[in-house]
Motif scaffolding. Structure first.
Motif, PDB file in Angstrom:
ATOM      1  N   ALA A  96       0.829  -1.209   0.000  1.00  0.00           N
ATOM      2  CA  ALA A  96       0.000   0.000   0.000  1.00  0.00           C
ATOM      3  C   ALA A  96       0.862   1.257   0.000  1.00  0.00           C
ATOM      4  CB  ALA A  96      -0.928  -0.006   1.222  1.00  0.00           C
ATOM      5  N   MET A  97       1.942   1.229   0.765  1.00  0.00           N
ATOM      6  CA  MET A  97       2.843   2.385   0.795  1.00  0.00           C
ATOM      7  C   MET A  97       3.504   2.589  -0.567  1.00  0.00           C
ATOM      8  SD  MET A  97       3.751   4.839   2.720  1.00  0.00           S
ATOM      9  CE  MET A  97       3.283   4.285   4.344  1.00  0.00           C
ATOM     10  N   SER A  98       3.815   1.507  -1.264  1.00  0.00           N
ATOM     11  CA  SER A  98       4.390   1.612  -2.611  1.00  0.00           C
ATOM     12  C   SER A  98       3.397   2.257  -3.573  1.00  0.00           C
ATOM     13  CB  SER A  98       4.793   0.238  -3.129  1.00  0.00           C
ATOM     14  OG  SER A  98       5.795  -0.317  -2.335  1.00  0.00           O
TER      15      SER A  98
ATOM     16  N   ALA B 241       3.285   5.927  -2.956  1.00  0.00           N
ATOM     17  CA  ALA B 241       4.437   6.608  -3.533  1.00  0.00           C
ATOM     18  C   ALA B 241       4.261   6.803  -5.032  1.00  0.00           C
ATOM     19  CB  ALA B 241       5.709   5.823  -3.247  1.00  0.00           C
ATOM     20  N   ILE B 242       3.686   5.821  -5.706  1.00  0.00           N
ATOM     21  CA  ILE B 242       3.444   5.944  -7.140  1.00  0.00           C
ATOM     22  C   ILE B 242       2.456   7.074  -7.414  1.00  0.00           C
ATOM     23  CG2 ILE B 242       2.382   4.790  -9.133  1.00  0.00           C
ATOM     24  CD1 ILE B 242       3.594   2.168  -8.032  1.00  0.00           C
ATOM     25  N   GLN B 243       1.483   7.232  -6.512  1.00  0.00           N
ATOM     26  CA  GLN B 243       0.485   8.294  -6.651  1.00  0.00           C
ATOM     27  C   GLN B 243       1.017   9.647  -6.179  1.00  0.00           C
ATOM     28  OE1 GLN B 243      -2.642   6.687  -4.269  1.00  0.00           O
ATOM     29  NE2 GLN B 243      -3.348   5.272  -5.843  1.00  0.00           N
ATOM     30  N   GLY B 244       2.197   9.650  -5.573  1.00  0.00           N
ATOM     31  CA  GLY B 244       2.783  10.897  -5.096  1.00  0.00           C
ATOM     32  C   GLY B 244       2.316  11.301  -3.709  1.00  0.00           C
ATOM     33  N   LYS B 245       1.732  10.376  -2.953  1.00  0.00           N
ATOM     34  CA  LYS B 245       1.198  10.684  -1.623  1.00  0.00           C
ATOM     35  C   LYS B 245       2.136  10.268  -0.495  1.00  0.00           C
ATOM     36  CE  LYS B 245      -3.557  10.172  -3.189  1.00  0.00           C
ATOM     37  NZ  LYS B 245      -4.801   9.409  -3.059  1.00  0.00           N
ATOM     38  N   ALA B 246       3.255   9.630  -0.826  1.00  0.00           N
ATOM     39  CA  ALA B 246       4.209   9.196   0.197  1.00  0.00           C
ATOM     40  C   ALA B 246       5.620   9.454  -0.317  1.00  0.00           C
ATOM     41  CB  ALA B 246       4.019   7.712   0.508  1.00  0.00           C
ATOM     42  N   ASN B 247       6.502   9.761   0.616  1.00  0.00           N
ATOM     43  CA  ASN B 247       7.886  10.002   0.191  1.00  0.00           C
ATOM     44  C   ASN B 247       8.679   8.702   0.177  1.00  0.00           C
ATOM     45  OD1 ASN B 247       8.671   9.474   2.823  1.00  0.00           O
ATOM     46  ND2 ASN B 247       8.816  11.638   3.383  1.00  0.00           N
ATOM     47  N   THR B 248       9.864   8.781  -0.367  1.00  0.00           N
ATOM     48  CA  THR B 248      10.695   7.594  -0.544  1.00  0.00           C
ATOM     49  C   THR B 248      11.065   6.949   0.780  1.00  0.00           C
ATOM     50  OG1 THR B 248      11.609   8.645  -2.506  1.00  0.00           O
ATOM     51  CG2 THR B 248      12.792   6.750  -1.661  1.00  0.00           C
ATOM     52  N   ARG B 249      11.342   7.749   1.786  1.00  0.00           N
ATOM     53  CA  ARG B 249      11.742   7.224   3.096  1.00  0.00           C
ATOM     54  C   ARG B 249      10.654   6.338   3.702  1.00  0.00           C
ATOM     55  NH1 ARG B 249      15.929   5.622   5.936  1.00  0.00           N
ATOM     56  NH2 ARG B 249      15.421   5.632   8.121  1.00  0.00           N
TER      57      ARG B 249
END
Length: 111
Positions: free
Chosen positions: A63-65, A68-76
């Motif tokens: 889900a976190m991945s 990130a693809i949607q731009g809602k989570a950072n890489t860390r």
């Protein structure tokens, strides 16, 4: 699973047998127990909870991945979630290997 064994962490080897017996009485409570009576979680429950926790960790990383693809989570955040999932999966696989090894040893025992 950690919170289920938190009573064990308060045991101290330096204080000796007194701490162990007092911890045992606090864990078992005031009810009289007979030998063989179930006093808590069984092995199947522990394994089931561990499998559930591992699956939830893997789903969380996935889900976190997607976030990130949607731009809602950072890489860390993604790296942390994936590393947690990897560690959970490696632990589950190591435990599985130990259980299979123990089972094979038991089946080799003469009757």
């Amino acid at each position: 699973m950690i919170d289920k064994i938190q009573n064990v962490s308060s045991l101290s080897l330096s204080n000796g047998i007194e701490d162990i017996s007092s911890e045992k009485s606090s864990v078992l409570g005031s009810t009289a127990l007979t030998p063989g009576q179930n006093t808590g979680m069984n092995f199947a429950q522990v394994l089931g909870d561990m499998a559930t926790d591992t699956m939830n960790s893997l789903k969380g990383a996935e889900a976190m991945s997607f976030k990130a693809i949607q731009g809602k989570a950072n890489t860390r955040e993604v790296v942390d979630a994936v590393l947690e999932a990897q560690q959970s999966l490696q632990t589950a696989m190591a435990l599985r290997d130990k259980i299979v090894s123990a089972y094979l040893e038991i089946t080799k025992m003469p009757i």
